[in-house]
Write a protein that holds these residues in place. Sequence first.
Motif, PDB file in Angstrom:
ATOM      1  N   GLU A   6       0.833  -1.202   0.000  1.00  0.00           N
ATOM      2  CA  GLU A   6       0.000   0.000   0.000  1.00  0.00           C
ATOM      3  C   GLU A   6       0.872   1.258   0.000  1.00  0.00           C
ATOM      4  OE1 GLU A   6      -1.939  -2.893   3.092  1.00  0.00           O
ATOM      5  OE2 GLU A   6       0.071  -2.159   2.587  1.00  0.00           O
ATOM      6  N   SER A   7       0.288   2.320  -0.509  1.00  0.00           N
ATOM      7  CA  SER A   7       0.919   3.633  -0.454  1.00  0.00           C
ATOM      8  C   SER A   7      -0.159   4.698  -0.475  1.00  0.00           C
ATOM      9  CB  SER A   7       1.888   3.833  -1.624  1.00  0.00           C
ATOM     10  OG  SER A   7       1.184   3.789  -2.860  1.00  0.00           O
ATOM     11  N   GLY A   8       0.230   5.923  -0.125  1.00  0.00           N
ATOM     12  CA  GLY A   8      -0.690   7.046  -0.249  1.00  0.00           C
ATOM     13  C   GLY A   8      -1.271   7.560   1.038  1.00  0.00           C
ATOM     14  N   GLY A   9      -0.972   6.912   2.150  1.00  0.00           N
ATOM     15  CA  GLY A   9      -1.489   7.410   3.419  1.00  0.00           C
ATOM     16  C   GLY A   9      -0.815   8.711   3.816  1.00  0.00           C
ATOM     17  N   LEU A  20      -5.360   6.186  -1.797  1.00  0.00           N
ATOM     18  CA  LEU A  20      -4.524   5.052  -1.449  1.00  0.00           C
ATOM     19  C   LEU A  20      -4.385   4.136  -2.651  1.00  0.00           C
ATOM     20  CD1 LEU A  20      -5.997   4.100   2.064  1.00  0.00           C
ATOM     21  CD2 LEU A  20      -4.278   5.815   1.496  1.00  0.00           C
ATOM     22  N   CYS A  22      -2.798   0.214  -3.962  1.00  0.00           N
ATOM     23  CA  CYS A  22      -2.341  -1.124  -3.571  1.00  0.00           C
ATOM     24  C   CYS A  22      -1.832  -1.810  -4.830  1.00  0.00           C
ATOM     25  CB  CYS A  22      -3.492  -1.900  -2.958  1.00  0.00           C
ATOM     26  SG  CYS A  22      -3.135  -3.638  -2.618  1.00  0.00           S
ATOM     27  N   TRP A  36     -10.214  -2.961   0.908  1.00  0.00           N
ATOM     28  CA  TRP A  36      -9.544  -2.048   1.818  1.00  0.00           C
ATOM     29  C   TRP A  36     -10.216  -2.189   3.179  1.00  0.00           C
ATOM     30  CZ3 TRP A  36      -5.132   0.547   0.936  1.00  0.00           C
ATOM     31  CH2 TRP A  36      -4.725   0.692  -0.383  1.00  0.00           C
ATOM     32  N   ASN A  79      -7.095   1.005  -6.232  1.00  0.00           N
ATOM     33  CA  ASN A  79      -7.009   2.316  -5.585  1.00  0.00           C
ATOM     34  C   ASN A  79      -8.237   2.592  -4.731  1.00  0.00           C
ATOM     35  OD1 ASN A  79      -4.549   3.069  -6.926  1.00  0.00           O
ATOM     36  ND2 ASN A  79      -5.766   3.361  -8.775  1.00  0.00           N
ATOM     37  N   TYR A  93      -4.882   1.647   7.345  1.00  0.00           N
ATOM     38  CA  TYR A  93      -5.627   1.079   6.222  1.00  0.00           C
ATOM     39  C   TYR A  93      -4.806  -0.040   5.579  1.00  0.00           C
ATOM     40  CZ  TYR A  93      -9.233   4.649   6.416  1.00  0.00           C
ATOM     41  OH  TYR A  93     -10.283   5.430   6.810  1.00  0.00           O
ATOM     42  N   THR A 118      -1.075   1.258   5.681  1.00  0.00           N
ATOM     43  CA  THR A 118      -0.643   2.643   5.556  1.00  0.00           C
ATOM     44  C   THR A 118      -1.529   3.498   6.454  1.00  0.00           C
ATOM     45  OG1 THR A 118      -0.163   4.433   3.974  1.00  0.00           O
ATOM     46  CG2 THR A 118      -2.107   3.094   3.520  1.00  0.00           C
ATOM     47  N   VAL A 120      -3.588   6.578   7.928  1.00  0.00           N
ATOM     48  CA  VAL A 120      -4.366   7.750   7.529  1.00  0.00           C
ATOM     49  C   VAL A 120      -4.789   8.470   8.800  1.00  0.00           C
ATOM     50  CG1 VAL A 120      -6.525   8.563   6.494  1.00  0.00           C
ATOM     51  CG2 VAL A 120      -5.187   6.752   5.371  1.00  0.00           C
TER      52      VAL A 120
END
Length: 123
Positions: A6-9, A20, A22, A36, A79, A93, A118, A120
């Motif tokens: 995961e990324s974007g947190g 986010l 994945c 998610w 996403n 998350y 990640t 949030v």
Amino acid sequence: DVQLVESGGGSVQAGGSLRLSCVASRSLYSGACVGWLRQAPGKEREGVAAIDSDGIASYADSVKGRFTVSRDNANNTVNLMMNSLKPEDTAMYYCAAGGLGTCLFRRPTDFTYWGQGTQVTVS
């Protein structure tokens, strides 16, 4: 096995948005549900959104109309677009994958593969 990353947190003010992503280590197999899930301190893990291989999505009532899950099988990516974030959305998350039928109820115990999560934070 499938590895999920995961990324974007991050941190955002109430009313803001985060996206986010994945990414899976190999092709998400036909019939797989990708979801998610989130876990806030002191609370149980809950499934907030999931999408099956046909692109049919399901959402928890608490995020309906605010979160949108999308899937790109060609790029092994799922996403989660989160809009109108609230402080109660603060949680770790996780992206997770499971078999056919997992998307219906999004129960954490039904998912087989998990990412590391990640964070949030909404203030």
